[in-house]
Design an enzyme around this catalytic site. Sequence first.
Site, PDB file in Angstrom:
ATOM      1  CD  GLU A   1     -10.668   3.426   0.882  1.00 50.46           C
ATOM      2  OE1 GLU A   1      -9.876   2.617   0.348  1.00 50.46           O
ATOM      3  OE2 GLU A   1     -10.721   4.633   0.573  1.00 50.46           O
TER       4      GLU A   1
ATOM      5  CE  LYS B   1      -4.162  -1.915   0.261  1.00 52.09           C
ATOM      6  NZ  LYS B   1      -5.186  -1.759  -0.788  1.00 52.09           N
TER       7      LYS B   1
ATOM      8  CB  SER C   1       0.120  -8.039  -1.120  1.00 51.22           C
ATOM      9  OG  SER C   1      -0.849  -8.804  -0.426  1.00 51.22           O
TER      10      SER C   1
END
Length: 406
Positions: free
Chosen positions: A123, A101, A390
């Site tokens: 969010e 991210k 990830s």
Amino acid sequence: MIPKQQETSTSDLMLPNAEGYFGPYGGQAIPPHLKSIMDEIYHAYLAIRETPAYQQELQELYQHYVGRPSPIYFARRLSEACGGAKIYFKREDLNHTGAHKINHALGEALLAKHMGKTKVIAETGAGQHGVAMATACALVGLPCEIHMGAIDIAKEHPNVTKMKILGARLISVDRGTQTLKDAVDSAFDEYMQNPEQYFYAIGSVVGPHPFPMMVRDFQMIIGREAREQFPAMTGKLPDYVTACVGGGSNAMGIFSGFLDDDQVQLIGVEPLGRGVAKGEHAATLTYGQPGTMHGFHSYMLQDTLGEPEPVYSIASGLDYPSVGPHHSYLKDLGRAQYVAMDDQACLDAFMQLSRLEGIIPALESAHAVAWAMQKAAELKSEQTILVNLSGRGDKDADFVAEQLQL
């Protein structure tokens, strides 16, 4: 001989068009006054993304702040336990903040600052996007407000603590299912209070144009690195590249590096949750139909009126009733295949990877690990599977321990 990689931007599969469509998916299903705001973001992004100053700042942050390039690791003991193909990991879990991210969070935060925005709103489901945005906003000096479902706040408390330490204002969302979809609704409501001054930093390849394109572009660094690293390490391309899919940012990131390599099979792994009954899973591409929500058209889990259905996954970052429009396009073309793994397979993979390799994965990533373990047993020893790992599982460790009564 290893095929030479084409420039990613020239691929016929690297849309969208000028209106933000990937085939029939994507676009801007939003009110006219919001369209002008989205177009402003789009044009600002186009104006700065190729400038030397922006690229240099972003690349320096990737190298010296995030720790890129992330390595590829051969999971020898896991591969031996599964039998068959060799399993490799693209180690996005080693990035600063513990997941992929941060790749787009830095890009969005720099863009927001360039545009003169006064607050970043985001969010989060599992909290990884929230932590990444809080980190990026602290770095560039912008206030940050994170909306998170009450259920996810209770479940992912380590990330909640990190967001608060980093200075973000955390909004607990008690409406609806109290999970990711409702956090998106809440964040969007706040954004609409002052879209001229606020920047809504969407956390995946979803939302109205330009976000599916923009987040994908920032995540493409995963695929670019992997496409160079894997042949350098093994002498050939992987037979399979796989990643978990909720909204689909980490999968789109690694898939982008291999889209033109037809011999590489791309596999997105969705959450089957507790089973195929409605409300028990979030396998959008497996069981959904095209529909429109949150400002874009894509595959969607929906009722007879076209409203989003309740969804569920043991992994908070995957329980979303739609999916990135680029994934929908790749599914229809047959360039990527999408499968689903249930909670039990996810938990088993979580524990196997932890105990055989000393790597604790995020529950989201463990879905892709589960598929790779299952598939490896069906393949020959000379074949290879590259998994985009990830995120790491710090945030999930207490929850898993409770679930398994460790």
